[in-house]
Scaffold this active site. Structure first.
Site, PDB file in Angstrom:
ATOM      1  CD  GLU A 211      35.283  40.366  46.898  1.00 58.28           C
ATOM      2  OE1 GLU A 211      36.086  39.453  46.151  1.00 58.28           O
ATOM      3  OE2 GLU A 211      35.211  41.621  46.544  1.00 58.28           O
ATOM      4  CG  HIS A 222      42.153  43.982  40.735  1.00 57.71           C
ATOM      5  ND1 HIS A 222      43.281  43.740  41.307  1.00 57.71           N
ATOM      6  CD2 HIS A 222      41.894  42.568  39.980  1.00 57.71           C
ATOM      7  CE1 HIS A 222      43.781  42.362  41.140  1.00 57.71           C
ATOM      8  NE2 HIS A 222      42.968  41.777  40.327  1.00 57.71           N
TER       9      HIS A 222
HETATM   10  N1  GLY Z   1      40.818  37.485  42.409  1.00 58.13           N
HETATM   11  C1  GLY Z   1      40.552  38.053  43.465  1.00 58.13           C
HETATM   12  C2  GLY Z   1      39.636  36.971  44.320  1.00 58.13           C
HETATM   13  O1  GLY Z   1      39.434  35.893  44.125  1.00 58.13           O
HETATM   14  O2  GLY Z   1      38.909  37.287  45.396  1.00 58.13           O
END
Ligand code: GLY
Length: 340
Positions: A211, A222
């Protein structure tokens, strides 16, 4: 000198009715023991386990995701004699896979785990992508690791046992994929729709496992959603499920994007159309103010010192936008309540 750790290996996600029956094909060579983590409210899964195993039922709901439960599980795994070459098996929804994945990631510095996902939300999101973790009193998922399962079984026959509310919660999460490249998601072809979501998630994870960039887009809806969910947990509003919160969060994010000139009137209307196709409750209590949600928005993990949202834009997929003003949040909430 450079240290070059091997990247994580790829893994299979099986989607369909009855796929859990194929689990023993995936246990792997050399596994002597399996430590199964599940919950009482999870449907009993006939899992053919041909090696010694023990089942541990953790508390229902989010209350299982604590460091106390992690400590207990680690002690029990050790007493059971689970070794480095052995396996943790998660059977349940996102709570169970988050928790089991986390203990698997730290026990003996990491053992394999597999997940039989029993909820819609788990199958399209939580079980895939290697985010594991537990909650702290100050917030959800604040302790965790990236640790991928060695395979995931999205057994759609298990969805029949979900309450309507739990199923709808999964739809709230599913709807975000309509804004991330999926089209034609429908309850009439649920297995195919789940598979489409899994494929999109796999693509995001492949590109950005940790990420650092694009994966953050999976958090569409979110930021405001988590804040509402947290207000529910704090007792300030009625409790809502995660997926209910995401659907409401998508509604808010659409108004914010519109306010900031990122999407047109038609694109704002399109958000409402998609949300209504899934018959989601997108009401936001009038009494919720920006002052109420700000403490949660400020703690959001995407946030690096300024208000940050994933927002839709006319030309292309949503993107992360930083530096949003509190005034814009106020305007978005006002326009949301005035939208007819
Ligand atoms: N639920 C978001 C992700 O797994 O990045």
């Amino acid at each position: 000198m450079r240290v070059e750790p091997q990247s994580t290996s790829a893994y299979d996600v099986l989607v369909g009715s009855g796929v859990a029956s194929r689990l023993s094909d995936y246990v792997g060579e050399g596994v002597r023991k399996i430590f199964v983590i599940t919950q009482d409210n999870v449907p009993r899964v006939e899992v053919p386990l041909e090696v010694e195993n023990t089942q541990r039922f953790v508390p229902d709901g989010e209350s299982a995701k604590t460091l106390d439960v992690v400590g207990e599980l680690l002690g029990e795994m050790s007493s059971f004699g689970l070794g480095r070459g052995d396996l943790v098996l998660a059977i349940g929804g996102g709570v169970v896979s988050d928790l089991a994945g986390f203990v698997a990631s730290i026990y003996l510095r990491g053992v394999r785990y597999m997940t039989v996902s029993s909820t819609l939300l788990g199958q399209i999101d939580a079980a895939i992508g290697g985010k594991t973790g537990v909650n702290l009193p100050t917030g959800k998922n604040l302790v965790g690791s990236f640790w991928h399962p060695s395979s995931v079984f999205c057994d759609t026959s298990l969805l029949n046992s979900l309450s309507e509310r739990e199923f709808k919660s999964g739809l709230g999460e599913m709807v975000k994929y309509e804004f991330l490249g999926a089209s034609g998601l429908t309850l009439d072809a649920l297995d195919e729709s789940i598979a489409k979501c899994v494929a999109i998630k796999a693509d995001f994870v492949k590109e950005d496992e940790r990420e650092g960039g694009r994966r953050a887009l999976l958090n569409y809806g979110h930021t405001f959603g988590h804040a509402l969910e947290s207000l529910g947990i704090a007792g300030a509003i009625d409790r809502i499920t995660h997926g209910e919160a995401v659907a409401k969060g998508i509604r808010f994010a659409a108004h914010l994007a519109h306010r900031l000139g990122r999407i047109t009137d038609r694109e704002l209307d399109h958000h409402y159309q998609v949300l209504s196709e899934f018959s989601l409750d997108i009401s936001i209590p009038e009494k919720v103010t920006i002052e109420d949600v700000m403490p949660y928005i400020a703690r959001d993990k995407k946030n690096r010192g300024s208000i940050t949202f994933v927002l839709a834009q006319s030309d292309g997929e949503p993107s992360v936008m930083r530096g949003i003003s509190e005034g814009d949040l106020h305007c978005a909430l006002k326009s949301l309540h005035q939208y007819l």
